[in-house]
Design a protein around this motif. Structure first.
Motif, PDB file in Angstrom:
ATOM      1  N   TRP A  33      -5.107  -3.642   6.377  1.00 48.52           N
ATOM      2  CA  TRP A  33      -5.049  -2.097   6.470  1.00 48.52           C
ATOM      3  C   TRP A  33      -6.114  -1.778   5.555  1.00 48.52           C
ATOM      4  O   TRP A  33      -6.461  -2.326   4.787  1.00 48.52           O
ATOM      5  N   VAL A  40       0.084   6.076   8.012  1.00 51.96           N
ATOM      6  CA  VAL A  40       1.183   6.063   7.393  1.00 51.96           C
ATOM      7  C   VAL A  40       2.413   6.188   7.949  1.00 51.96           C
ATOM      8  O   VAL A  40       3.287   5.322   7.554  1.00 51.96           O
ATOM      9  N   SER A  93       0.221   4.062   2.107  1.00 52.51           N
ATOM     10  CA  SER A  93       0.749   3.279   2.921  1.00 52.51           C
ATOM     11  C   SER A  93       1.729   2.100   2.146  1.00 52.51           C
ATOM     12  O   SER A  93       2.791   2.005   2.471  1.00 52.51           O
ATOM     13  N   GLN A 110       5.841   2.026   1.986  1.00 49.30           N
ATOM     14  CA  GLN A 110       6.547   0.577   2.233  1.00 49.30           C
ATOM     15  C   GLN A 110       7.468   0.326   0.903  1.00 49.30           C
ATOM     16  O   GLN A 110       8.618   0.080   1.308  1.00 49.30           O
ATOM     17  N   LEU A 115       3.435   2.937   9.332  1.00 49.45           N
ATOM     18  CA  LEU A 115       3.918   2.122   8.493  1.00 49.45           C
ATOM     19  C   LEU A 115       5.413   2.314   7.953  1.00 49.45           C
ATOM     20  O   LEU A 115       6.456   1.508   7.898  1.00 49.45           O
TER      21      LEU A 115
END
Length: 245
Positions: free
Chosen positions: A202, A94, A208, A212, A97
């Motif tokens: 992913w 995570v 995640s 984003q 990301l």
């Protein structure tokens, strides 16, 4: 060879650098290698790099910090980043990301898997390098979406703010915004967003997507803590409430 995608391998393990360099060169890529952050920056300053294979655990600066450095450069905002790590902690995934990584491969890895991940990320980050678009990049040249004064050019992969300034988006951020803008008013759950943006490259880690969205909000919302364009739907997912013009 000069038109081939250029891959930069950043790993302090000389054997891994040599193995990946030999394999990717045989597959037709241009390849450079660096053992640390200083050498990585020298490579980025000298040549166009299309994708960085970045080890997470490095002496001195770790891969997270180096990924931030890559994303901070205007010339590499669309450069793909794949993190390599011997750790399998989902938190690392995570965080990767959040700092702008496009994919994540755990060591030990199979070379064919690395090749497949590289080609997949390049299709999304450098569509001109591949005739086959990625799962999200299906736009026609010149297609533009306008909303609330913003201008999202899908062909050029550019975003302009209402004041005309250019907003630099990572590949993940761009794909996420394009997905939202193409489905205005529709509540999308995390599984749908993963399918529409990354084609599930992913693992199914809900957070995640949340990471984003948080990064995207910081770039397009006047007040990210009280979003007006990308709103949360508690227990479900997110909805784009921008006015499409």
């Amino acid at each position: 060879m000069t038109d081939a995608p250029h891959i930069l391998i950043v790993d302090d393990d000389a054997k891994i650098r040599q193995m990946l360099t030999r394999y990717l060169t045989d597959e037709g890529f241009q390849v450079s290698a660096a053992a640390n952050g200083e050498a990585m920056r020298e490579c980025l300053a000298k040549a166009r790099i299309d994708l960085v294979l970045l080890d997470l655990v490095l002496p001195g600066e770790d891969g997270f910090q180096l990924a931030k450095d890559v994303r901070a450069r205007p010339s590499t905002v669309r450069t793909g980043i794949i993190m390599l790590t011997g750790r399998s902690d989902m938190v690392d995934m995570v965080v990767g990301l959040e700092v702008g990584a496009d994919d994540y491969i755990a060591k030990p890895f199979h070379l064919r898997e690395v090749l497949a991940r590289i080609r997949s990320v390049l299709r999304r980050t450098q569509p001109s390098l591949s005739a086959e678009p990625g799962p999200m990049v299906r736009q026609e040249a010149g297609e533009v979406i306008r909303f609330d004064g913003w201008r999202l050019d899908l062909g050029r992969r550019e975003l302009k703010a209402p004041d005309g300034s250019d907003i630099a988006l990572t590949t993940g951020e761009f794909e996420l915004l394009a997905t939202f803008a193409r489905h205005p008013g529709r509540v999308l759950n995390r599984d749908q967003l993963m399918d529409l943006t990354r084609g599930r490259h992913w693992e199914a880690v809900d957070r995640s997507i949340d990471a984003q969205v948080a990064r995207l909000r910081r770039k397009i919302e006047p007040d990210p803590k009280h979003p007006m364009l990308v709103k949360s739907v508690r227990g479900v997912g997110y909805v784009f409430t921008g006015h499409i013009q």
